[in-house]
Write a protein that holds these residues in place. Structure first.
Motif, PDB file in Angstrom:
ATOM      1  N   THR A 139     -74.778  13.926  18.326  1.00  0.00           N
ATOM      2  CA  THR A 139     -74.397  15.328  18.446  1.00  0.00           C
ATOM      3  C   THR A 139     -75.638  16.191  18.254  1.00  0.00           C
ATOM      4  N   LEU A 140     -75.774  17.215  19.080  1.00  0.00           N
ATOM      5  CA  LEU A 140     -76.946  18.086  19.003  1.00  0.00           C
ATOM      6  C   LEU A 140     -76.855  19.019  17.809  1.00  0.00           C
ATOM      7  N   GLN A 141     -78.007  19.191  17.103  1.00  0.00           N
ATOM      8  CA  GLN A 141     -78.076  20.063  15.941  1.00  0.00           C
ATOM      9  C   GLN A 141     -79.225  21.057  16.102  1.00  0.00           C
ATOM     10  N   PRO A 153     -76.098  23.567  20.444  1.00  0.00           N
ATOM     11  CA  PRO A 153     -75.769  22.925  19.181  1.00  0.00           C
ATOM     12  C   PRO A 153     -74.285  22.548  19.105  1.00  0.00           C
ATOM     13  N   LEU A 168     -83.482  21.180  19.548  1.00  0.00           N
ATOM     14  CA  LEU A 168     -82.192  20.534  19.344  1.00  0.00           C
ATOM     15  C   LEU A 168     -82.440  19.078  18.963  1.00  0.00           C
ATOM     16  N   THR A 169     -82.049  18.733  17.733  1.00  0.00           N
ATOM     17  CA  THR A 169     -82.177  17.350  17.282  1.00  0.00           C
ATOM     18  C   THR A 169     -80.866  16.612  17.558  1.00  0.00           C
ATOM     19  N   VAL A 170     -80.957  15.293  17.569  1.00  0.00           N
ATOM     20  CA  VAL A 170     -79.785  14.455  17.826  1.00  0.00           C
ATOM     21  C   VAL A 170     -79.474  13.672  16.552  1.00  0.00           C
ATOM     22  N   VAL A 185     -83.682  12.025  25.668  1.00  0.00           N
ATOM     23  CA  VAL A 185     -83.935  12.102  24.231  1.00  0.00           C
ATOM     24  C   VAL A 185     -85.187  11.300  23.928  1.00  0.00           C
ATOM     25  N   ALA A 202     -83.832  16.691  21.896  1.00  0.00           N
ATOM     26  CA  ALA A 202     -83.514  16.865  23.313  1.00  0.00           C
ATOM     27  C   ALA A 202     -84.789  17.291  24.028  1.00  0.00           C
TER      28      ALA A 202
END
Length: 391
Positions: A318-320, A356, A311-313, A38, A347
């Protein structure tokens, strides 16, 4: 019989209870979240540019030929060295030219004497005509003789001047400063005026890079460009990672209707960077001013039909799913026009192993931009030469 039946039933019940216990234990042991790399989104100044291929040219190139004919007497330079304008390079046997000069000098002295005599006779004729001691016809003849003497003297003087030039031209000098090639003709050979190539000289202070921009790209990206402003460009040589700064100093006045391209020229300091005419080069020209955008690794970007996402954290690790608008690519990195802000965690390796909604264990890493160029950098090297050339 009944006793045996009771025993078997008890064993079966124990096995069933044991299996249920193992199943419940297995259900209670969840696998740990996957550990992934990350990184925080960073902002950098970026700009778009176009790259063109070309070969470098010398601003001045002279194929040296003699201006008089004769036998080559000597060579006064070292092949491959730098020569200065006016430096002696070849000597053609000067004796025939020197002899002609001396002969014409003698003829000029004779012509001047004849002219002096004609002038005296013409003046006497005018006095005698005034006293009616000579006819007008005789006076006119003396006046004509004077004019012929003047013309003859002037003709010989012109011949003498040409002979002196020929004598001077027998010593072949460098018409420009630059690097001289090998001698194509050696001592003792006969050379012909304006025909025999002696050697080649190329200037070495600057080099030009001509390149063609297609009409669509020019109209879309460079229509407002003016050569007078000295637009910055960069040159990349083969097997070299170090860019060389230069400036655009010429834009042609029309688009070639055959090729649909516009000819542009950039100038570079040849001596500071040891640039040679004829060398292959890539020229990069900025299409816009720098702007600040988010930067992510190219591998962090996923594809969802026509969409691009990363994919953001979130704060719960949690991945979004996050839609993004892509900008230009810079090596292993990609500029993001919209969808991300500074400091957000993403990510780094994208959706290859994760998706996600998945919880993760973040392993924080940092981006390495050391070998990545986001803008065309300017330098002050040889700026005086480049500015004067751009003018």
């Amino acid at each position: 019989m009944n006793k045996l039946s009771y025993t078997l039933s008890a064993v079966a019940l124990a096995l069933v209870l044991s299996g249920c216990g193992q199943s419940n234990a297995q259900q209670g042991q969840q696998p740990p979240p996957l550990t992934i790399d990350v990184a925080n989104v960073q902002l950098e100044e970026v700009q778009s540019w176009h790259t063109f291929t070309t070969r470098l040219e010398a601003p001045e190139r002279v194929v040296l030929k003699p201006r008089v004919s004769g036998q080559l007497k000597s060579m006064a330079f070292k092949e491959g060295e730098r020569v200065e304008k006016g430096q002696l390079l070849f000597s053609i046997d000067p004796r025939p030219f020197a002899t002609q000069v001396e002969s014409l000098k003698a003829q000029l002295v004779s012509a001047e004497a004849a002219l002096s005599q004609a002038q005296g006779e013409a003046k006497r004729a005018q006095r005698l005509v005034a006293k009616n001691a000579m006819s007008t016809e005789q006076a006119d003849q003396r006046d004509a003789t004077l004019r012929r003497a003047i013309a003859n003297k002037n003709a010989i003087a012109a011949q003498l001047e040409k002979a002196q030039l020929d004598l001077e031209f027998s010593q072949v000098t460098a018409p420009i400063s630059g690097v001289i090639s090998r001698a194509d003709v050696t001592q003792g050979n006969y050379v012909s005026a304006g025909d025999t190539a002696l050697t080649t000289i190329v200037s070495d202070d600057l080099v030009y890079a001509y390149f063609d921009v297609d009409e669509r790209t020019w109209s879309k990206q460079f229509a407002g460009m003016n050569a007078d402003t000295g637009v910055m460009v960069q040159l990349q040589r083969i097997n070299s990672q170090q860019p060389i700064a230069g400036k655009v100093d010429f834009i042609d006045n029309e688009i070639n209707p055959t090729t649909g391209t516009l000819r542009v020229r950039a100038v570079f300091d040849a001596q500071a960077h040891n640039l040679k005419p004829g060398a292959f080069a890539r020229i990069s020209m900025a299409a816009e001013t720098p702007k600040t955008l988010a930067i992510v690794p190219e591998r962090a970007i996923g594809t969802d039909l026509k969409n691009r996402f990363v994919l953001t954290v979130d704060e719960n690790n949690t991945l979004q799913y996050r839609l993004v608008e892509l900008g230009e690519r810079y090596g292993a990195y990609r500029a993001i026009k919209s969808g991300l802000v500074r400091g957000e965690r993403i990510a780094v390796n994208g959706p290859a192993r994760v998706g996600p909604g998945m919880p993760i264990t973040p392993n924080k890493v940092a981006f390495n931009f050391e070998n990545t160029q986001f803008v065309l950098k300017s330098t002050n090297t040889s700026s005086d030469l480049l500015v004067s050339a751009a003018k």
